[in-house]
Design an enzyme around this catalytic site. Structure first.
Site, PDB file in Angstrom:
ATOM      1  N   GLU A  12      -1.348  12.275  -9.620  1.00  0.00           N
ATOM      2  CA  GLU A  12      -0.317  12.511 -10.623  1.00  0.00           C
ATOM      3  C   GLU A  12       0.547  11.263 -10.694  1.00  0.00           C
ATOM      4  OE1 GLU A  12       0.037  13.449  -7.508  1.00  0.00           O
ATOM      5  OE2 GLU A  12       1.965  12.477  -7.094  1.00  0.00           O
ATOM      6  N   LYS A  35       3.403  -0.888  -4.403  1.00  0.00           N
ATOM      7  CA  LYS A  35       2.492   0.253  -4.496  1.00  0.00           C
ATOM      8  C   LYS A  35       1.017  -0.152  -4.448  1.00  0.00           C
ATOM      9  CE  LYS A  35       5.238   3.954  -6.493  1.00  0.00           C
ATOM     10  NZ  LYS A  35       6.541   3.320  -6.851  1.00  0.00           N
ATOM     11  N   SER A  57      11.118  -4.375  -3.151  1.00  0.00           N
ATOM     12  CA  SER A  57       9.882  -3.613  -3.355  1.00  0.00           C
ATOM     13  C   SER A  57       9.181  -3.888  -4.677  1.00  0.00           C
ATOM     14  CB  SER A  57      10.162  -2.113  -3.223  1.00  0.00           C
ATOM     15  OG  SER A  57      11.184  -1.707  -4.112  1.00  0.00           O
TER      16      SER A  57
HETATM   17  C1  LIG Z   1       7.821   3.765  -6.465  1.00  0.00           C
HETATM   18  C2  LIG Z   1       8.756   2.688  -6.100  1.00  0.00           C
HETATM   19  C3  LIG Z   1       9.714   2.846  -5.059  1.00  0.00           C
HETATM   20  C4  LIG Z   1       9.932   4.140  -4.339  1.00  0.00           C
HETATM   21  O1  LIG Z   1       8.865   4.587  -3.583  1.00  0.00           O
HETATM   22  P1  LIG Z   1       8.871   4.535  -1.991  1.00  0.00           P
HETATM   23  O2  LIG Z   1       7.697   5.359  -1.628  1.00  0.00           O
HETATM   24  O3  LIG Z   1      10.171   5.098  -1.502  1.00  0.00           O
HETATM   25  O4  LIG Z   1       8.727   3.114  -1.600  1.00  0.00           O
HETATM   26  C5  LIG Z   1      10.504   1.762  -4.732  1.00  0.00           C
HETATM   27  N1  LIG Z   1      10.398   0.583  -5.383  1.00  0.00           N
HETATM   28  C6  LIG Z   1       9.512   0.399  -6.383  1.00  0.00           C
HETATM   29  C7  LIG Z   1       9.464  -0.923  -7.058  1.00  0.00           C
HETATM   30  C8  LIG Z   1       8.667   1.433  -6.779  1.00  0.00           C
HETATM   31  O5  LIG Z   1       7.792   1.244  -7.776  1.00  0.00           O
END
Ligand SMILES: *Cc1c(COP(=O)(O)O)cnc(C)c1O
Length: 400
Positions: free
Chosen positions: A117, A95, A384
């Protein structure tokens, strides 16, 4: 380091095929068009590109490595599994990539305040971090119910110096926080800017967030080719709103030989009402200012969705994903909460990497298919984020 880049979609009205656009009141349309115009100008400037590239490198820690999960691959006995380590970024997830872009854009536009938000608090923490770095005031609206559930993130946001606005109206959760944050934003859209947390919302946000995230795939493609002289056979990522997935996928969309898979939460099962599989079971509709697949109740309201991973429980999805599904460039599959937990524990115990529960969805899908493939096949997973935030929850759930 590759420079900040962009892909040719969407069209000038913000459509990816039938999806996206600006489903908003006329006064808001002008505000969004102004942001789009400023973005298109600013992103081309040397000053913006250089500052973003430098911060990505020195502050976020990019490029994030690609790691061969050899022990996990051996255990599964099939395709080789590779991880793009977005969990190693500063703040522990992908993010920060778009929050940094959005905060920097706000600075270049001369905005006085960034508003957003947050649900579980991940977007809030990443944005508060980026705003502290860039030196711009930040105001985050969060439902009172979520504030009580997400203590570590609430504390972090306060420490990072952002103004946290508790929202007590309605169900006091994400939806009400969105309404509250938007009201504040509309008080002065000249001086404020709204920062959306995924590839969703009205044009230009799905495009902007994708562009800022697309560094993931550009790096990964280069890294994988440097090492193997070819692309991976399959790339995969979890899909909530879809930002980390678009981040990985974008650089590979023209590589026809690469199979691309988005993984959604099947929660307690697709045959229950406790899931968040928007791409799999949703219908074309509209939500939060865009056309996209939506999970709706019979009377056309957004469905209360469920996932063990709070970052994935969203009843809409980014418009580009909907387009990529319709043209059959990307496949969307789902895994259950139980499969996710199993993948979470496997990656932790076989590789010493605790993944975010969101990311563990992509790992779970890869673990399902790897044994069906031969050893010369490669699967690249976008990891992610890291799972520190989920450790207590999982330990309690599994009675550890
Ligand atoms: C917020 C988040 C997601 C989901 O958000 P996407 O917009 O689908 O990428 C996935 N993995 C992590 C670690 C997150 O914090």
């Amino acid at each position: 380091m590759s420079k900040f880049d962009f892909a040719p979609m969407p069209d000038t009205d913000g459509f990816f095929g039938n999806y996206g656009g600006q489903i908003i009141p006329p006064e808001l349309k002008k505000v969004m068009d102004d942001i789009n115009q400023a973005y298109e100008e600013i992103r081309q400037t040397e000053a913006f590109q250089t500052e973003l590239m430098q911060l990505n490198q020195d502050y976020v820690g990019r490029p994030s490595p690609i790691y061969h999960a050899k022990r996990l691959s051996d255990q599964l006995g099939g395709a080789q599994i590779y991880l793009k380590r977005e969990d190693l970024n500063h703040t522990g997830a992908h993010k920060i990539n778009h929050c940094l872009g959005e905060a920097l854009l706000a600075k270049f536009m001369g905005k006085k305040k960034v508003i957003a938000e947050t649900g579980a608090g991940q977007h809030g923490v990443a944005l508060a971090t980026a705003c502290a770095l860039v030196g711009i005031p930040c105001e985050i609206h969060m439902g009172q119910v979520d504030i009580e559930k997400e203590h570590p993130n609430v504390t972090k946001m306060k420490i990072l110096g952002c103004k946290l606005v508790p929202v007590t109206r309605g169900t006091a959760t994400l939806k009400d926080a969105v309404d509250s944050a938007f009201e504040e934003y509309l008080k002065n859209p000249e001086e404020f800017i709204y920062a959306i947390g995924s590839v969703v919302g009205p044009h230009p946000f799905p495009k902007m967030v994708r562009d800022f995230q697309s560094i993931i795939g550009r790096e990964a493609r280069q890294q994988f080719n440097d090492r193997h002289g070819k692309n991976p056979n399959i790339i995969t990522a979890c899909v909530g709103g879809g930002s980390n997935a678009m981040g990985l996928f974008t650089a590979f969309l023209n590589d026809d030989e690469v199979k691309i898979v988005g993984v959604e939460p099947a929660g307690l099962g697709l045959d229950t009402d406790k899931h968040s599989a928007t791409m799999t079971l949703g219908k074309p509709s509209q939500i939060h200012g865009m056309k996209c697949y939506v999970l709706e109740t019979e009377d056309g309201e957004p469905m209360p969705v469920h996932s063990i991973a709070s970052g994935l429980d969203y009843p809409g999805v980014g418009p580009q994903h909907c387009y990529l599904k319709d043209i059959e460039r990307v496949e969307y599959h789902s895994v259950t909460d139980d499969e996710c937990l199993n993948a979470f524990m496997s990656l932790s115990q076989v590789e010493g990497i605790i993944p975010a529960l969101e990311s563990a969805h992509a790992v779970a899908w890869a673990m399902r298919v790897a044994p069906t493939l031969s050893e010369d096949q490669n699967i690249l997973i976008n990891l992610s984020g890291r799972g520190d935030k989920d450790a207590d929850y999982v330990a309690e759930k599994l009675g550890l």
